[in-house]
Enzyme design. Structure first.
Site, PDB file in Angstrom:
ATOM      1  N   GLU A 261       6.064 -19.074 -20.526  1.00  0.00           N
ATOM      2  CA  GLU A 261       5.168 -18.910 -21.665  1.00  0.00           C
ATOM      3  C   GLU A 261       3.729 -19.286 -21.298  1.00  0.00           C
ATOM      4  O   GLU A 261       3.488 -20.347 -20.717  1.00  0.00           O
ATOM      5  CB  GLU A 261       5.674 -19.749 -22.839  1.00  0.00           C
ATOM      6  CG  GLU A 261       4.815 -19.692 -24.086  1.00  0.00           C
ATOM      7  CD  GLU A 261       4.611 -18.277 -24.615  1.00  0.00           C
ATOM      8  OE1 GLU A 261       5.576 -17.496 -24.618  1.00  0.00           O
ATOM      9  OE2 GLU A 261       3.470 -17.943 -25.008  1.00  0.00           O
ATOM     10  N   THR A 305       3.498 -12.091 -26.500  1.00  0.00           N
ATOM     11  CA  THR A 305       4.810 -12.173 -25.847  1.00  0.00           C
ATOM     12  C   THR A 305       5.589 -10.866 -25.975  1.00  0.00           C
ATOM     13  O   THR A 305       6.187 -10.376 -25.010  1.00  0.00           O
ATOM     14  CB  THR A 305       5.651 -13.303 -26.469  1.00  0.00           C
ATOM     15  OG1 THR A 305       5.056 -14.555 -26.139  1.00  0.00           O
ATOM     16  CG2 THR A 305       7.074 -13.295 -25.935  1.00  0.00           C
ATOM     17  N   HIS A 422       3.125 -23.406 -25.064  1.00  0.00           N
ATOM     18  CA  HIS A 422       2.507 -22.479 -26.016  1.00  0.00           C
ATOM     19  C   HIS A 422       1.399 -23.222 -26.744  1.00  0.00           C
ATOM     20  O   HIS A 422       1.555 -24.392 -27.071  1.00  0.00           O
ATOM     21  CB  HIS A 422       3.578 -21.981 -27.005  1.00  0.00           C
ATOM     22  CG  HIS A 422       3.145 -20.842 -27.867  1.00  0.00           C
ATOM     23  ND1 HIS A 422       2.213 -20.977 -28.866  1.00  0.00           N
ATOM     24  CD2 HIS A 422       3.514 -19.546 -27.870  1.00  0.00           C
ATOM     25  CE1 HIS A 422       2.030 -19.810 -29.455  1.00  0.00           C
ATOM     26  NE2 HIS A 422       2.809 -18.913 -28.866  1.00  0.00           N
ATOM     27  N   HIS A 482       1.181 -14.143 -20.588  1.00  0.00           N
ATOM     28  CA  HIS A 482      -0.226 -13.860 -20.938  1.00  0.00           C
ATOM     29  C   HIS A 482      -1.018 -15.136 -20.757  1.00  0.00           C
ATOM     30  O   HIS A 482      -0.463 -16.178 -20.423  1.00  0.00           O
ATOM     31  CB  HIS A 482      -0.341 -13.332 -22.369  1.00  0.00           C
ATOM     32  CG  HIS A 482       0.395 -14.169 -23.379  1.00  0.00           C
ATOM     33  ND1 HIS A 482      -0.035 -15.411 -23.764  1.00  0.00           N
ATOM     34  CD2 HIS A 482       1.560 -13.963 -24.036  1.00  0.00           C
ATOM     35  CE1 HIS A 482       0.816 -15.921 -24.640  1.00  0.00           C
ATOM     36  NE2 HIS A 482       1.799 -15.069 -24.817  1.00  0.00           N
TER      37      HIS A 482
END
Ligand code: GP9
Ligand code: MN
Length: 687
Positions: A261, A305, A422, A482
């Site tokens: 993540e 995501t 995150h 990302h």
């Protein structure tokens, strides 16, 4: 006393009183149902306030329609509307119980068979308390029949009814404003249906969903077979032959994809206060049997995501706005990695994720992708100290996943989606084992901490893979989905990188994320090829020896000598080994210098690169918006029927734990669990 009496009289003997009574009962009932029948996850004062408020505006607006009628009719119409609203609630209660999501028009329309299945099991899943949804309607009817409520036949001034409708509309607008403030992009980014209900209400959700469905089906209706022909033509003209040296080197191996993540490339090798932030991933990155890519870019848009997943599973881009998985994941036809691997190479396919199953519409989209198993949060033990942000902490997620992984028939294609790293990078004290950075940018400084935590979790999983010998049978694929630090933190980003400034070009390069393929005996090395998420599937298929010829995929094998190395960003920006584009500015990739006055030859080159990128993006969009894969029927592929898949926990685990399955790790381990081979230092799991 007199006042109470006259209030009661107003309530029971006037039309507006009756309307108010029905509305208040509807409001309270809906709120109780929100709290007891759904898990909407309202956090904080604002979300809880909106959850409480949101049944009022639409209830007022809809029930208020009855006020425009005269006499008795007015009363009965209000009751009918109340009943219909309750029916919608009731249907959603049942649907939610089975699918952890709200009913969608596209589901009702496209998967009659799902509805059939639901029909059959409806009796099984209905709880007696569900019928309380109709309690208020019943009470009102009884009160009317027993004449406790007296019908007021006087006509109501139209102005009064209009005023009530106006007030409802105002409240609705206010609600929407407050919701958008708390969660920007709520309506455009299509995160999760739970969010729409939580913030705006279940009736507003119906309108929102209806609008979305109409939009998608009109685009779909316009598309036809000839659109697919132009896509095919483009792909044929741009076909890149995969690298034969790597074809099938991982044939028959398990594939374990680990979704890192928000993990950026710059973290690899990064040190803070002399300490490596991600020692386990660094080691893996440099291992001789790991293929690592240092110019590999994320290419996500608003769908974050889910866009990364869309690209990795399908080699199709996400969309310009919203999430393709949310908007099209339920209704579209796909030819995705799990389906291809299952049909062509007998893989068992599964996704594990310690977050809500409805997020990014995963629980529908994965069925369309052909995933046999999906284990979201509901498959895991979850107590408050296990959870942070969007899901279980990674160490706890891995620890609890062992019991499922070891039961998967091999070879398996398994994706594990981590989530602790995150935004906003929060972690409790006991799990912080590296200092925060000191840029004084609050949203940036925790990043190394959660990344470090994720790295440790990966380390623990790797140890288990080694101990159980699964590492020898598995191709590990790791990728960052990302950026973690968005383009709004130039100053802090410059500081982290030890640079004086951080330009738009730096920000483009900041979009690099790691990609690694690791397997015992793999001929590894750090590759400098420019590529992106769109390329992972073709690369993977080649390693597994599964041909991608004739598939509708926009990526290329990254190991191919002819890889085109033009990396699109979702907004049309791009980067190649020579040139880059951000907004309307072009750059030289090696120096980051702006190309100020290109000669006409260079100019043509840049324009043609730019056109190539936009053409590719728009063709990919056409595939998704027009649902073009429904026209595509290659001989080797059997179309996926989402209704063949069921992620109901009990049913799925019964199948997974069946002793008929003789290829699982558990079976090979003399039918003993390997759970004890998993070691974790997670403080939450200390005895
Ligand atoms: C939630 C998770 C987060 O389940 O995958 O998605 P993101 O916010 O990174 O797009
Ligand atoms: Mn993400």
């Amino acid at each position: 006393m007199r006042q109470i009496k006259s209030f009661l009289q107003w309530l029971l003997e006037t039309k507006v009183g009756f309307f108010t009574l029905v509305l208040v009962l509807f409001w309270l009932k809906t709120y109780c149902i929100y709290l007891t029948k759904f898990s909407l996850g309202a956090n904080g004062a604002m979300q809880n306030f909106l959850l409480l408020l949101n049944p009022i505006p639409s209830g007022m607006l809809l029930l208020g329609l009855g006020l425009f009628l005269k006499g008795r009719k007015s009363y009965w119409v209000i009751i009918v509307i109340d009943f219909l609203l309750s029916l919608w609630l009731f249907a959603n209660i049942l649907y939610y119980r089975e699918f952890s999501n709200f009913l969608s028009l596209s589901i009702i329309k496209t998967s009659g068979s799902t509805a059939d299945n639901l029909g059959k099991s409806i009796v099984g899943i209905t709880h007696a308390t569900d019928f309380l949804t109709f309690l208020d309607v019943g009470v009102i009817i009884v009160l009317l029949l027993t004449k406790v409520i007296k019908i007021d036949v006087r006509a109501l001034k139209v102005q009064v009814s209009l005023l009530i409708e106006l007030l409802a509309a105002l409240l609705m607008a206010l609600n929407l404003l407050m919701a958008q403030k708390d969660r920007s992009g709520l309506l455009t980014r299509t995160f999760d249906n739970n969010y729409i209900v939580k913030y705006l209400g279940i009736n507003e959700y119906a309108v929102y969903d209806g609008f979305k469905t109409a939009q998608t089906s009109s685009q779909m209706a316009k598309a036809n077979v000839s659109d697919l022909q132009s896509v095919k033509k483009y792909l044929r003209a741009n076909y890149v032959k995969p690298n034969p040296e790597y074809t099938g080197v991982a044939k028959g191996k398990n594939v374990l994809v680990i979704h890192l993540e928000s993990f950026q490339q710059f973290l690899i090798g990064y040190k803070w206060k002399g300490k490596e932030v991600t020692p386990n991933l660094n080691k893996l990155y440099h291992a001789k049997d790991t293929l690592s890519f240092d110019n590999f870019y994320n290419q996500v848009g608003q769908g974050k995501t889910s866009d990364a997943e869309m690209m990795l599973e399908n080699s199709l881009y996400g969309l310009q706005s919203g999430s393709a998985m949310s908007s099209y994941g339920t209704s579209n036809t796909f030819e995705s990695a799990p389906a291809i691997l299952n049909q062509r190479a007998g893989y068992t396919t599964a996704v594990m994720h310690g977050g809500a199953g409805s997020f990014w519409n995963r629980n529908n989209a994965y069925k369309s992708f052909g995933y046999q198993y999906f284990m979201p949060l509901s498959y895991y033990k979850n107590i408050s100290k296990y959870y942070v942000g969007y899901g279980l902490k990674d160490k706890i997620f891995f620890a609890q996943s062992i019991k499922y992984i070891e039961r998967l028939p091999q070879p398996f294609y398994l994706k594990m989606i981590t989530v602790t790293n995150h935004y906003p990078y929060d972690l409790d004290k006991a799990n912080q084992t590296i200092d925060k950075t000191d840029t004084d940018d609050e949203t940036v400084d925790g990043y190394v901490q959660t990344a470090h935590y994720l790295d440790q979790a990966i380390g623990e999983l790797m140890q288990w893979l080694k101990k159980t010998g699964l590492d020898k049978k598995t191709l590990l694929v790791l990728y960052g989905d990302h950026y973690g630090i968005s383009g709004n933190h130039h100053k802090a980003s410059a500081q982290l990188l030890g640079q004086d400034e951080f330009t738009d070009f730096d920000n483009l390069k900041f979009q690099r994320v790691p990609l690694m393929f690791h397997m015992k005996g793999l001929k590894g090395g750090i590759k400098h090829t420019y590529g992106g998420e769109i390329d992972v599937l073709p690369t993977l298929l080649n390693l597994l020896g599964v041909s991608d010829k004739g598939t509708i995929q926009f990526g290329h094998d990254l190991l191919s000598a002819q890889a085109p190395q033009v990396v699109a960003q979702r907004n049309g920006d791009f980067i190649t080994p020579e040139y880059a584009k951000v907004g309307s500015t072009y750059y030289y990739t090696d120096t980051g210098e702006e190309i100020e006055q290109p000669d006409s030859k260079l100019k043509n080159k840049l324009v043609s690169l730019s056109n190539r990128v936009t053409t590719e993006l728009s063709l990919s969009d056409r595939v998704i918006n027009g649902n073009l894969l429904r026209f595509y029927k290659p001989k080797w592929f059997k179309k996926i029927k989402p209704s063949d898949y069921d992620y109901n926990k009990e049913k799925a685990l019964k199948k997974l734990y069946s002793t008929k399955n003789k290829t699982s790790l558990w079976y090979k381990n003399h039918r003993k669990s390997t759970q004890s081979a998993f070691k974790t230092d997670a403080p939450e799991l200390k005895k």
